[in-house]
Scaffold this motif. Structure first.
Motif, PDB file in Angstrom:
ATOM      1  N   LEU A 340       0.824  -1.205   0.000  1.00  0.00           N
ATOM      2  CA  LEU A 340       0.000   0.000   0.000  1.00  0.00           C
ATOM      3  C   LEU A 340       0.859   1.255   0.000  1.00  0.00           C
ATOM      4  CD1 LEU A 340      -3.031   0.951   0.288  1.00  0.00           C
ATOM      5  CD2 LEU A 340      -2.576   1.128   2.740  1.00  0.00           C
ATOM      6  N   THR A 341       1.875   1.290   0.833  1.00  0.00           N
ATOM      7  CA  THR A 341       2.733   2.479   0.899  1.00  0.00           C
ATOM      8  C   THR A 341       3.579   2.640  -0.360  1.00  0.00           C
ATOM      9  OG1 THR A 341       4.363   1.147   2.115  1.00  0.00           O
ATOM     10  CG2 THR A 341       2.807   2.472   3.412  1.00  0.00           C
ATOM     11  N   GLU A 342       3.928   1.523  -0.998  1.00  0.00           N
ATOM     12  CA  GLU A 342       4.693   1.607  -2.245  1.00  0.00           C
ATOM     13  C   GLU A 342       3.826   2.066  -3.407  1.00  0.00           C
ATOM     14  OE1 GLU A 342       6.465  -2.165  -2.909  1.00  0.00           O
ATOM     15  OE2 GLU A 342       7.798  -2.063  -1.168  1.00  0.00           O
ATOM     16  N   LYS A 343       2.573   1.636  -3.418  1.00  0.00           N
ATOM     17  CA  LYS A 343       1.679   1.976  -4.524  1.00  0.00           C
ATOM     18  C   LYS A 343       1.204   3.418  -4.451  1.00  0.00           C
ATOM     19  CE  LYS A 343      -2.513   0.319  -6.857  1.00  0.00           C
ATOM     20  NZ  LYS A 343      -3.612  -0.685  -6.841  1.00  0.00           N
ATOM     21  N   TYR A 344       1.097   3.962  -3.240  1.00  0.00           N
ATOM     22  CA  TYR A 344       0.612   5.331  -3.071  1.00  0.00           C
ATOM     23  C   TYR A 344       1.630   6.139  -2.272  1.00  0.00           C
ATOM     24  CZ  TYR A 344      -3.679   2.857  -4.279  1.00  0.00           C
ATOM     25  OH  TYR A 344      -4.618   2.055  -4.886  1.00  0.00           O
ATOM     26  N   PRO A 345       2.756   6.506  -2.871  1.00  0.00           N
ATOM     27  CA  PRO A 345       3.817   7.205  -2.126  1.00  0.00           C
ATOM     28  C   PRO A 345       3.411   8.602  -1.670  1.00  0.00           C
ATOM     29  CG  PRO A 345       4.291   7.167  -4.479  1.00  0.00           C
ATOM     30  CD  PRO A 345       3.107   6.281  -4.287  1.00  0.00           C
ATOM     31  N   SER A 346       2.442   9.223  -2.342  1.00  0.00           N
ATOM     32  CA  SER A 346       2.057  10.587  -1.967  1.00  0.00           C
ATOM     33  C   SER A 346       1.400  10.656  -0.594  1.00  0.00           C
ATOM     34  CB  SER A 346       1.108  11.168  -3.020  1.00  0.00           C
ATOM     35  OG  SER A 346      -0.056  10.370  -3.141  1.00  0.00           O
ATOM     36  N   VAL A 347       0.845   9.552  -0.117  1.00  0.00           N
ATOM     37  CA  VAL A 347       0.188   9.549   1.202  1.00  0.00           C
ATOM     38  C   VAL A 347       0.943   8.659   2.188  1.00  0.00           C
ATOM     39  CG1 VAL A 347      -2.084  10.051   0.254  1.00  0.00           C
ATOM     40  CG2 VAL A 347      -1.356   7.674   0.506  1.00  0.00           C
ATOM     41  N   LYS A 348       2.137   8.245   1.823  1.00  0.00           N
ATOM     42  CA  LYS A 348       2.910   7.369   2.701  1.00  0.00           C
ATOM     43  C   LYS A 348       3.226   8.048   4.025  1.00  0.00           C
ATOM     44  CE  LYS A 348       7.180   4.677   2.953  1.00  0.00           C
ATOM     45  NZ  LYS A 348       8.407   4.240   2.235  1.00  0.00           N
ATOM     46  N   ASP A 349       3.538   9.340   3.964  1.00  0.00           N
ATOM     47  CA  ASP A 349       3.875  10.049   5.197  1.00  0.00           C
ATOM     48  C   ASP A 349       2.697  10.030   6.173  1.00  0.00           C
ATOM     49  OD1 ASP A 349       5.592  12.034   6.761  1.00  0.00           O
ATOM     50  OD2 ASP A 349       3.752  13.200   6.446  1.00  0.00           O
ATOM     51  N   TYR A 350       1.481  10.283   5.684  1.00  0.00           N
ATOM     52  CA  TYR A 350       0.303  10.274   6.558  1.00  0.00           C
ATOM     53  C   TYR A 350       0.054   8.878   7.105  1.00  0.00           C
ATOM     54  CZ  TYR A 350      -4.590  10.062   7.890  1.00  0.00           C
ATOM     55  OH  TYR A 350      -5.759   9.823   8.567  1.00  0.00           O
ATOM     56  N   LEU A 351       0.178   7.855   6.269  1.00  0.00           N
ATOM     57  CA  LEU A 351      -0.076   6.494   6.728  1.00  0.00           C
ATOM     58  C   LEU A 351       0.908   6.073   7.812  1.00  0.00           C
ATOM     59  CD1 LEU A 351      -0.790   4.744   3.292  1.00  0.00           C
ATOM     60  CD2 LEU A 351      -2.455   5.412   5.042  1.00  0.00           C
ATOM     61  N   MET A 352       2.179   6.387   7.609  1.00  0.00           N
ATOM     62  CA  MET A 352       3.198   5.961   8.569  1.00  0.00           C
ATOM     63  C   MET A 352       3.166   6.804   9.843  1.00  0.00           C
ATOM     64  SD  MET A 352       4.487   3.394   7.077  1.00  0.00           S
ATOM     65  CE  MET A 352       5.806   3.080   8.235  1.00  0.00           C
ATOM     66  N   ARG A 353       2.764   8.053   9.713  1.00  0.00           N
ATOM     67  CA  ARG A 353       2.766   8.947  10.876  1.00  0.00           C
ATOM     68  C   ARG A 353       1.494   8.820  11.703  1.00  0.00           C
ATOM     69  NH1 ARG A 353       0.299  13.572  10.742  1.00  0.00           N
ATOM     70  NH2 ARG A 353       0.417  13.602   8.456  1.00  0.00           N
TER      71      ARG A 353
END
Length: 496
Positions: A340-353
Motif C-alpha cells: 500500500l505504501t509503495e503503490k501510493y507514495p504521496s500519502v505514505k507520510d500520513y499512513l506511517m505517521r
C-alpha cells in the motif's frame, strides 16, 4: 415597523441615503416597497427563465429630506402621499408594542413547554395555535418569552448547586463516588461522578468500555465525557460521566484516574475515537487495557488527509486500504501494508505517521484476537450523545444536564427489567437445533448465558446445518469470498 410589514403583508417603506465626506447624512429618501419599475434580469436561454412575478407597480409614494453641510436644519423637499394600490391591513394597531401583550394563561403554557420540554419556537407556536386558536402572537414576542423562562435566577450558582446535590447524594447513600477540581478563582473545572448502580455495572461489564466527548450540552461549554458498557442483553449502559473545561491529556488522565479510584478495575478493552490526547492518557493510566480505535473516525479522516493528494487514485486507495485493514493475520497485514505504501507514495507520510503506530488498535489482524463484543466503532456512545442533545442545548445549566442523565439512567433500568421479564416469559419451552442435536452443549450454555445471549448462540449453532467443513492445505492463509475458520492448532478449515 418595516420588519412587521414584511412579516404580515402591509406596505413597508424602503429608504435610501447619501452622506457628506465627513460621514454625516446629506440626503435621505423613502419609497414605497411597490414603487419603481420591474427590470427583468433574465438569461438568453429561455430554459433558464423563472416564471415569477414582481410586486413593483410604479407606486408614486415618496418622501425626500435634505440636510446641507452649512446648516443643521433638515428640510422636507418633496412629499407625494398617494398610493396606486390598496393598503392592507388597515388595522395595524395590533403590531404596536402597547397592544402586544401575551395573556397570562398563554405565558404559563410557554413556561411549561420551555421548562419541561425544552421545545423550540416552531413547535411551541404549533402547540399554542392548537390550544389557543384565536391567539395572535408575533415570533419576536414568543421568542422573548421563551428566553425569559430559560434564564434562571440561580444560574450564577449553577455549578455550586450541582456540587451540593451530588455531595448530598453521597452523604445519604453509600457507594456514590464524586470527585471535582476548582481553579484559583474557585470556579469548577472538572467534575466526575458515578452512582452505586453505575459502579456495579462497571464491575460487571468492564470487558468493553466505550468513551466519547460531546459539546453544546450546557451554557458553560464544558465538554461532557460519557462512558458506556455493553450489558448481557447487548444494550448500551451509561456507567460514568464527567464534565471538564478542556480535552487535554491531563484532563483525560484525571478522568481515567477517577474511574480507577471508583471501581478499582480497569477496562479490558477501551474504545475511543482515536483522539491523541486520550491515547496518551490511556497508555499512562490504564496499564492492562487494550485500546481500540473507532474505524468510522478513521474512515472520516482518510478523505481529509489523502483525497487531495491522490486525486483519481483515491477510490482505488480506499479499496486497498480496507483490504489491508481486514487482513486476518499479521503477516498478511504487513505484506499488504508494504504494498500500500509503495503503490501510493504521496500519502505514505500520513499512513506511517498517523495510522501505522496505532495499527494494533484498528487493524483486524490484531483486534480479532481479543473480545470486543463485536464493537468496532464508537457509534453506541455517539448515538447516546445524540439522545442527550435532543433534550439539551448550549443554553442549559449543569443541573439540567445532571437531571437528563438521571432520567436516562432510570429509563435504562426500567427497560432492562421489562426486557428480562419479556424474554423469560417467551423463551420457556422453546426447542431448537441446539437442543435437539447438541443437548449437552445447550444445557451447558443454559447454565451460564442470559436468555438474550442464549438465543443468539442457538441461532449461530443452527447455522451449522448450512455449511460443510473440509480441511484444506495449511499454506493457504486467507480466502476471499467463503468464510475462513482458523483452528487453535493453526489448521485451517474452509466452510462452503
Amino acid at each position: 415597523m418595516e420588519a412587521y410589514g414584511k412579516k404580515h403583508g402591509f406596505t413597508t417603506i424602503k429608504k435610501r441615503l447619501m452622506r457628506h465626506e465627513d460621514g454625516s447624512i446629506k440626503h435621505r429618501s423613502f419609497r414605497c416597497e411597490f414603487g419603481g419599475r420591474y427590470v427583468p434580469e433574465k438569461l438568453v436561454d429561455i430554459n433558464n427563465h423563472r416564471d415569477r412575478k414582481s410586486k413593483r407597480q410604479q407606486c408614486p409614494w415618496s418622501v425626500n429630506f435634505n440636510c446641507p453641510t452649512n446648516s443643521r436644519t433638515i428640510t422636507l423637499t418633496t412629499f407625494n402621499s398617494s398610493h396606486n394600490h390598496a393598503l392592507f391591513p388597515a388595522e395595524t394597531e395590533e403590531y404596536s408594542s402597547k397592544y402586544r401583550c401575551i395573556p397570562d394563561d398563554v405565558l404559563e403554557e410557554v413556561q411549561f413547554l420551555t421548562k419541561h420540554g425544552n421545545l423550540p419556537i416552531t413547535i411551541q407556536r404549533r402547540l399554542l395555535k392548537a390550544k389557543f386558536p384565536t391567539l395572535s402572537v408575533l415570533d419576536c414576542d414568543l421568542a422573548n418569552a421563551i428566553q425569559k423562562y430559560k434564564v434562571k435566577s440561580e444560574i450564577m450558582h449553577d455549578a455550586s448547586n450541582l456540587l451540593k446535590e451530588l455531595i448530598q447524594r453521597k452523604s445519604n447513600e453509600l457507594g456514590w463516588f464524586v470527585e471535582f477540581q476548582l481553579d484559583k478563582d474557585n470556579r469548577l473545572t472538572r467534575l466526575f461522578w458515578m452512582s452505586p448502580a453505575q459502579i456495579a455495572l462497571w464491575l460487571e461489564y468492564h470487558d468493553v468500555i466505550l468513551n466519547d466527548n460531546t459539546a453544546k450540552t450546557n451554557r458553560f461549554n464544558m465538554p461532557l465525557s460519557l462512558f458506556l458498557a455493553v450489558d448481557n442483553n447487548t444494550r448500551s449502559r451509561l456507567v460514568a460521566q464527567a464534565l471538564v473545561s478542556d480535552e487535554t491529556t491531563d484532563s483525560y488522565k484525571w478522568i481515567l484516574e477517577c474511574t480507577k479510584n471508583a471501581t478499582m478495575v480497569e477496562p479490558l478493552v477501551f474504545v475511543t475515537d482515536a483522539d491523541p490526547a486520550a491515547d496518551a492518557a490511556i497508555g499512562q493510566i490504564y496499564e492492562t487495557t487494550y485500546p481500540v480505535h473507532c474505524i468510522f473516525h478513521i474512515s472520516e479522516n482518510l478523505p481529509k488527509n489523502t483525497k487531495s493528494k491522490l486525486s483519481n487514485q483515491y477510490e482505488d486507495f480506499v479499496r486497498d486500504f480496507y483490504h489491508c485493514r481486514n487482513s486476518l493475520c499479521e503477516e498478511l497485514f504487513y505484506e499488504r501494508w508494504s504494498k500500500l505504501t509503495e503503490k501510493y507514495p504521496s500519502v505514505k507520510d500520513y499512513l506511517m505517521r498517523a495510522l501505522y503506530p496505532s495499527r494494533q488498535a484498528w487493524a483486524r489482524a490484531f483486534t480479532s484476537k481479543i473480545f470486543t463484543a463485536g464493537v468496532q466503532t464508537t457509534s453506541r456512545v455517539e448515538g447516546y450523545n445524540n439522545i442527550i442533545k435532543r433534550e439539551l442545548s448550549s443554553s442549559n445549566t449543569l443541573c439540567d444536564l445532571a437531571n437528563v442523565l438521571d432520567t436516562r439512567l432510570e429509563r435504562e433500568v426500567q427497560w432492562n427489567r421489562f426486557f428480562e421479564y419479556h424474554t423469560l416469559s417467551n423463551c420457556m419451552g422453546i426447542t431448537s437445533v441446539s437442543h435437539d442435536l447438541f443437548p449437552e452443549v445447550d444445557k451447558l450454555m443454559s447454565n451460564y448465558l442470559t436468555p438474550h445471549i442464549l438465543s443468539a448462540e442457538r441461532l449461530e449453532i443452527a447455522q451449522c446445518l448450512y455449511f460443510i467443513a473440509s480441511k484444506v492445505e495449511s499454506d493457504i492463509i486467507e480466502v476471499i469470498g467463503p468464510k475462513l475458520l482458523l483452528s487453535s492448532d493453526s489448521e485451517i478449515y474452509l466452510c462452503v
